[in-house]
Scaffold this active site. Structure first.
Site, PDB file in Angstrom:
ATOM      1  N   GLU A 116       0.828  -1.174   0.028  1.00  0.00           N
ATOM      2  CA  GLU A 116      -0.019   0.024  -0.111  1.00  0.00           C
ATOM      3  C   GLU A 116       0.786   1.317  -0.069  1.00  0.00           C
ATOM      4  O   GLU A 116       1.964   1.209   0.773  1.00  0.00           O
ATOM      5  CB  GLU A 116      -0.812  -0.007   1.306  1.00  0.00           C
ATOM      6  CG  GLU A 116      -1.811  -1.168   1.504  1.00  0.00           C
ATOM      7  CD  GLU A 116      -2.256  -1.438   2.827  1.00  0.00           C
ATOM      8  OE1 GLU A 116      -2.199  -0.553   3.901  1.00  0.00           O
ATOM      9  OE2 GLU A 116      -2.754  -2.409   3.107  1.00  0.00           O
ATOM     10  N   LYS A 118       2.436   4.394   1.372  1.00  0.00           N
ATOM     11  CA  LYS A 118       2.503   5.124   2.730  1.00  0.00           C
ATOM     12  C   LYS A 118       2.081   6.660   2.423  1.00  0.00           C
ATOM     13  O   LYS A 118       3.145   7.374   2.187  1.00  0.00           O
ATOM     14  CB  LYS A 118       3.812   4.753   3.041  1.00  0.00           C
ATOM     15  CG  LYS A 118       3.733   5.180   4.506  1.00  0.00           C
ATOM     16  CD  LYS A 118       5.161   4.507   5.350  1.00  0.00           C
ATOM     17  CE  LYS A 118       5.038   4.774   7.085  1.00  0.00           C
ATOM     18  NZ  LYS A 118       5.063   6.337   7.046  1.00  0.00           N
ATOM     19  N   ASP A 120       1.653  10.300   3.511  1.00  0.00           N
ATOM     20  CA  ASP A 120       2.360  11.143   4.654  1.00  0.00           C
ATOM     21  C   ASP A 120       1.111  11.916   5.315  1.00  0.00           C
ATOM     22  O   ASP A 120       1.133  13.161   5.074  1.00  0.00           O
ATOM     23  CB  ASP A 120       3.488  12.196   3.969  1.00  0.00           C
ATOM     24  CG  ASP A 120       4.421  12.364   4.883  1.00  0.00           C
ATOM     25  OD1 ASP A 120       4.398  11.807   6.239  1.00  0.00           O
ATOM     26  OD2 ASP A 120       5.319  13.134   4.628  1.00  0.00           O
ATOM     27  N   LYS A 319      10.817   2.689   3.007  1.00  0.00           N
ATOM     28  CA  LYS A 319      10.861   4.002   2.508  1.00  0.00           C
ATOM     29  C   LYS A 319      11.649   4.447   1.364  1.00  0.00           C
ATOM     30  O   LYS A 319      12.647   3.882   0.929  1.00  0.00           O
ATOM     31  CB  LYS A 319      11.623   4.621   3.792  1.00  0.00           C
ATOM     32  CG  LYS A 319      10.848   4.515   5.071  1.00  0.00           C
ATOM     33  CD  LYS A 319       9.431   5.159   5.295  1.00  0.00           C
ATOM     34  CE  LYS A 319       9.811   6.654   5.713  1.00  0.00           C
ATOM     35  NZ  LYS A 319       9.947   7.017   7.043  1.00  0.00           N
ATOM     36  N   CYS A 436      48.521  31.412 -11.916  1.00  0.00           N
ATOM     37  CA  CYS A 436      48.057  30.853 -10.584  1.00  0.00           C
ATOM     38  C   CYS A 436      48.353  29.214 -10.834  1.00  0.00           C
ATOM     39  O   CYS A 436      47.418  28.862 -11.796  1.00  0.00           O
ATOM     40  CB  CYS A 436      46.752  31.041 -10.221  1.00  0.00           C
ATOM     41  SG  CYS A 436      46.029  30.349  -8.796  1.00  0.00           S
TER      42      CYS A 436
HETATM   43  S1  IVH Z   1      -0.363   0.257   8.827  1.00  0.00           S
HETATM   44  C1  IVH Z   1       0.519  -1.957  12.435  1.00  0.00           C
HETATM   45  N1  IVH Z   1      -0.797   1.240   6.384  1.00  0.00           N
HETATM   46  O1  IVH Z   1       2.431   4.824   8.824  1.00  0.00           O
HETATM   47  C2  IVH Z   1       0.388  -1.362  11.139  1.00  0.00           C
HETATM   48  N2  IVH Z   1       0.233   2.614   8.048  1.00  0.00           N
HETATM   49  O2  IVH Z   1       4.698   4.060  11.252  1.00  0.00           O
HETATM   50  C3  IVH Z   1       0.468   0.142  11.444  1.00  0.00           C
HETATM   51  N3  IVH Z   1       0.681   4.902   7.188  1.00  0.00           N
HETATM   52  O3  IVH Z   1       1.353   6.229  11.690  1.00  0.00           O
HETATM   53  C4  IVH Z   1       0.144   1.029  10.305  1.00  0.00           C
HETATM   54  N4  IVH Z   1      -0.029   4.544   5.248  1.00  0.00           N
HETATM   55  O4  IVH Z   1       0.076   6.782   9.683  1.00  0.00           O
HETATM   56  C5  IVH Z   1      -0.408   1.470   7.738  1.00  0.00           C
HETATM   57  N5  IVH Z   1      -1.104   1.904   4.302  1.00  0.00           N
HETATM   58  C6  IVH Z   1      -0.604   2.125   5.480  1.00  0.00           C
HETATM   59  C7  IVH Z   1       0.000   3.479   5.879  1.00  0.00           C
HETATM   60  C8  IVH Z   1       0.377   3.519   7.295  1.00  0.00           C
HETATM   61  C9  IVH Z   1       0.358   5.503   6.039  1.00  0.00           C
HETATM   62  C10 IVH Z   1       1.470   5.510   8.461  1.00  0.00           C
HETATM   63  C11 IVH Z   1       0.408   5.412   9.553  1.00  0.00           C
HETATM   64  C12 IVH Z   1       1.302   5.275  10.811  1.00  0.00           C
HETATM   65  C13 IVH Z   1       2.828   5.056  10.031  1.00  0.00           C
HETATM   66  C14 IVH Z   1       3.331   3.857  10.552  1.00  0.00           C
END
Ligand code: IVH
Length: 675
Positions: A116, A118, A120, A319, A436
């Protein structure tokens, strides 16, 4: 309507209909009715609720806005802690992630994953009881968050009541988790409005989303363009889903917005490919993402894997390389360029940016130092721009402690002690001493290097050594070198000496454009040299040319013309060029025409399927414009055009940091050059 029963019925109808249309509009982006029809239904509902306030329900669309501002947010304990994710950088760390899982599960078989984007933004939890949104909270410290229900209700993409598919039962309680965010276009519009209203601007979409959710007055939140994607639940055990993929589909049926770039991957290599794709797509998305979340699909396996203190073992955040980082500016070094320009270089506490350790960054000139407000000892923001050259973006003035030192440009050349000047109207401070040593060495390196005559065996190190040994001082000395002088030097031998001498001999035959470029005349690079070649045929013609004659050459402006005129009038230059001719330098007519084609020097590689033209046509276009086409990925490739279903080559290209073009980008280049 006086019959209370009839009013209740009509209200229920209106709410159901409004919920359906809001879902079509905000979640599916596929409305069934016109905005005005929706507004009419909403007005009818609001009017009825005003007459019968006792019939207002928490899932009514009227509850999206309103209420008196809160004094503070109440604390909410999450029934299941909201964990965070470990990070993985690059494909090897993703394979390590799978290795850890396999060891934990004592299996060697491959696993399926859901990936998925991620986003921000901010993680929130939404509690629904019997289908009705009851409580929404921030993640907080993972265990306790804040009750921001009223703010979350203002977000149209968050359903107030869950949809029920084909009469299947809704869970008695479900805790849905996801990300609240602001899209890039909305963010730009928001900041524009704030700027016009004289309000402070948000630094980025994430801050804007956070600031908007933190409002005690939900009317302010309602005016912010917040959006939401669901990505999970606190506990899937009671739901009719075997894995993350099925869960997302189920959440979609309940009325949540699910990111369309979610993928099911059959093994970790497919995950890695998807990561490369997202990285490629990143710049084109309507919202910021900072990586890709990878989750083991199967819930039974997730359960067996369990959690560590703060993060699950079954998921990881892959990341994207960070292109920016902060570090400390610990000192300044002043270099002397080939043309005598004094270049300040920032010495940094080494910091890793996009996988590369950065310890130095050019600051260009004095004006840049002032513009970026830099002092020695400052905390600075450093980035590696689209290309790879690190640069200091700015100082973080808030972090100053008072012991920072100003940066002062030197008054004398750090190499020869000659007084420095900063010509009026120029940003550059220069050493004007033609003798120089720093300039001489650089001029020699440039002459023998790739942009010059490209003499094999006379790279930077070799030239520096020969200058140190006193064998060369000036360009003509290169042509006076003999193998016997080179062979005994450190790192040389008979063979390499012979080879270098042969290469020097071969470099006696050159083109006019190449020679001019190799001389390193200020403001005159390869392109200008080629333009000059079309107009002037011999050195004698250049000696006789006035500034106006240079100006007549298309593409040559005042500054370049003045520089050329000064250069060729200089008796020392004429002497040097005369010596070169005596030493056997021969100028041949070049092919300036061919080299001037727009794609000269580029090597294209095509991968994947093109839709707008055939691959042969695409190749022909590149060649017409002076570029070359490669058949496989090799070091010479400069541009990779990735069509549909581009696979491993795209992945490799991304790893190699090539210019990656979509078919559209490619067609744009072709069109731009055909005019
Ligand atoms: S799963 C146990 N899925 O990433 C799993 N997190 O450090 C926890 N985030 O604060 C999260 N997209 O805000 C998950 N598709 C996604 C995400 C996602 C963004 C963020 C979330 C969380 C951070 C995890």
């Amino acid at each position: 309507m006086t019959d209370l029963g009839a009013v209740k019925k009509r209200l229920a109808e209106l709410r159901a209909e409004l919920a359906l249309h809001a879902h079509r509009y905000y979640v599916l982006d596929d409305p069934l009715i016109a905005d005005a029809e929706y507004d009419a239904l909403l007005q009818e509902l609001l009017a009825l609720e005003q007459r019968y306030p006792e019939l207002v329900t928490p899932d009514s669309p009227s509850q999206r806005v309103g209420g008196v501002p809160l004094a503070q947010f109440a604390a909410v304990e999450h029934a299941v802690p909201m964990l965070s994710l470990d990070n993985a950088f690059g494909s090897d760390e993703l394979r390590d992630f799978e290795g850890r899982i396999q060891r934990f599960l004592k299996t060697e078989g491959s696993l399926s994953y859901v990936t998925e984007p991620k986003l921000d933004g901010l993680a929130v939890e939404l509690v629904y009881e019997h289908g009705v949104f009851r409580l929404g909270s921030t993640r907080g410290d993972g265990q306790f968050g804040e009750d921001i229900t009223r703010n979350l209700k203002t977000i149209a993409a968050i359903p107030l009541r869950l949809l029920q598919k084909d009469g299947s039962p809704l869970p008695a309680r479900i805790e849905v988790r996801g990300e609240v965010f602001i899209g890039l276009a909305d963010f730009a519009r928001l900041n524009l409005e704030r700027g016009e209203a004289g309000e402070s601007l948000f630094a980025n979409p994430r801050n804007a989303a956070a600031g908007s959710l933190r409002q005690l007055d939900s009317k302010i939140t309602a005016g912010r363009p917040l959006d939401f994607y669901a990505y999970g639940v606190s506990d899937p055990a009671a739901l009719p889903c075997a894995g993350q993929g099925e869960l997302l589909a189920y959440l979609g049926e309940l009325g949540f917005k699910i990111n369309p770039l979610v993928r099911l991957c059959d093994d970790i290599e497919a995950v890695i490919e998807q990561f490369a794709r997202l990285l490629f797509l990143r710049g084109e998305l309507a919202y910021d993402i900072d990586g890709m979340v990878v989750k083991v699909d199967d819930f039974l396996l997730q359960k067996r894997l369990g959690n560590k203190a703060n993060s699950p073992r079954w998921a990881i955040a892959a990341k994207f390389p960070a292109f920016q980082a902060t570090t400390r500016l610990v000192g300044i070094e002043f270099g002397v360029g080939r043309t005598g320009a004094i270049t300040p270089v920032a010495l940094l506490e080494p910091v890793r940016i996009g996988g590369v350790l950065v310890g130095r960054a050019t600051l260009h000139n004095e004006d840049e130092i002032r513009r970026k407000d830099l002092m020695i000892g400052d905390t600075v923001l450093v980035q590696r721009a689209g290309d790879v050259i690190p640069e200091v973006v700015k100082s973080v003035a808030e972090k100053r402690c008072g012991r920072e030192q100003p940066i002062i440009m030197p008054l004398e050349c750090p190499q020869c002690g000659h007084q420095l000047v900063r010509p009026a109207g120029e940003a550059v401070t220069r050493c004007l001493n033609p003798h120089c040593p720093a300039q001489r060495v650089r001029a020699l390196i440039y002459f023998a290097g790739k942009s010059g005559l490209d003499i094999d065996g006379l790279g930077k190190k070799a030239v520096e050594q020969l200058v140190r040994e006193g064998l060369i001082r000036d360009i003509p000395d290169i042509y006076r070198l003999r193998a016997e002088q080179l062979a005994p030097l450190d790192g040389w031998g008979d063979k390499s000496a012979e080879k270098a001498i042969a290469a020097i001999g071969a470099a006696k035959k050159t083109t006019f454009a190449r020679l001019i470029a190799a001389l390193g005349i200020r403001h005159v690079g390869e392109v200008t040299a080629q333009l000059l070649e079309q107009r002037f045929k011999s050195l004698a013609e250049l000696y006789g040319a006035k500034e106006e004659d240079f100006l007549e050459v298309e593409g040559v402006g005042g500054q370049v013309a003045a520089s050329l005129f000064d250069y060729f009038q200089d008796p020392a230059v004429r002497l040097m060029l005369g010596e070169l001719e005596e030493l056997g330098l021969r100028i041949e007519q070049g092919e300036a025409g061919a080299q001037l084609l727009p794609l000269a020097g580029t090597v294209f590689l095509f991968t994947g399927t093109l839709s707008g033209l055939s691959r042969n046509e695409a190749k022909a276009r590149v060649k017409e414009l002076g570029g070359q086409v490669a058949s496989g990925l090799n070091k010479k490739v400069t541009h990779l055009v990735a069509g549909e279903k581009a696979g491993s080559k795209l992945k490799k290209g991304l790893e190699l940091g090539l210019n990656i073009l979509t078919e559209e980008d490619f067609l744009r280049i072709i069109a731009a050059n055909n005019q």
